[in-house]
Design an enzyme around this catalytic site. Structure first.
Site, PDB file in Angstrom:
ATOM      1  N   CYS A   1       3.492   4.963  -1.591  1.00 35.58           N
ATOM      2  CA  CYS A   1       4.462   5.334  -2.537  1.00 35.58           C
ATOM      3  C   CYS A   1       4.101   3.766  -3.461  1.00 35.58           C
ATOM      4  O   CYS A   1       4.335   4.804  -4.315  1.00 35.58           O
ATOM      5  CB  CYS A   1       5.424   4.707  -1.994  1.00 35.58           C
ATOM      6  SG  CYS A   1       6.274   3.498  -1.042  1.00 35.58           S
ATOM      7  N   CYS A  19       7.627   2.957   4.774  1.00 33.51           N
ATOM      8  CA  CYS A  19       8.593   1.831   3.999  1.00 33.51           C
ATOM      9  C   CYS A  19       9.173   0.382   4.799  1.00 33.51           C
ATOM     10  O   CYS A  19       9.046  -0.552   4.349  1.00 33.51           O
ATOM     11  CB  CYS A  19       9.948   2.591   3.825  1.00 33.51           C
ATOM     12  SG  CYS A  19      10.066   3.438   3.108  1.00 33.51           S
TER      13      CYS A  19
END
Ligand code: FES
Length: 213
Positions: A37, A108
């Site tokens: 990301c 994440c």
């Protein structure tokens, strides 16, 4: 809140994150980027010289709610542990501790845990504690540089060909950056490169060449 795919614990840690900030005189530190990301996390640790316990730990997240929540939980889990114990913390442990994370948010928590592991590795490198001292190769340099982000694309500097012509010879790493030296991001990229490479045990010099203007 009922529509959010997060557990109450994730939301609570996102709203009230723990151990956020920077340790100026950290014994180990690392900044990691997620290739998935483009977000980043920095982790700082203080380590007791004798017992090798993590006495303080802080993180700064430039990521999403899941990253902030995982950063909080791993710093809480690592505090008070020895560096060998903390090395065993996985993203799975962190996600479990948070009561689960949506599948698409796995990267994440991986990013937060990689930040912790890299800060420990930085401490070990700086203190001569790396057990297996493999000679530095171009592949090792590339692997490390994959954690340096190209701010113009959000992807890493190797995959985006921002860095090329990497050579390793006689304790010197040389590489070229496809940017002019006075580019607004040139300094930040140079600092990130140095941070990733300067503690390699057999490297004495890093030569970074920028493009001619
Ligand atoms: Fe980037 Fe979560 S989406 S860290």
């Amino acid at each position: 809140m009922a529509d959010l795919p997060y557990t109450e614990k994730v939301i609570e840690y996102f709203k009230n994150p723990k151990n956020v900030g920077k340790i100026e005189d950290a014994d180990g530190k690392a900044k990691e980027g997620s290739p998935a990301c483009g977000d980043m996390v920095s982790v700082y640790i203080k380590v007791d010289e004798e017992t090798k316990e993590i006495t303080d730990i802080k993180f700064e997240s430039y990521g999403c709610a899941s990253n902030i929540a995982t950063g909080s939980i791993i710093t809480e889990m690592a505090k008070g542990k020895t560096i060998d114990e903390a090395k065993k913390i996985t993203w799975n442990d962190a996600a479990e501790e948070l009561g689960g994370l949506p599948k698409m948010k796995t990267h994440c928590s991986v990013l937060a845990v990689e930040g912790l592991q890299a800060a420990i590795a930085d401490y070990e490198e700086k203190h001569g504690l790396v057990k297996e001292q493999k000679p530095t190769t171009k592949e090792i340099v590339e692997k490390r540089l994959r954690h340096v982000m190209n701010p113009m694309t959000g992807l890493d500097v190797v995959r985006t060909d921002l860095i090329n012509d990497i050579k390793v010879k006689d304790g010197v790493i040389s590489l070229k950056v496809d940017l002019v030296e006075d580019h607004q991001f040139a300094n930040a990229i140079k600092e990130d490169i140095m941070e990733k490479l300067e503690h390699l045990w057999d490297i004495e010099e890093i030569s970074i060449e920028f493009k001619d203007s």
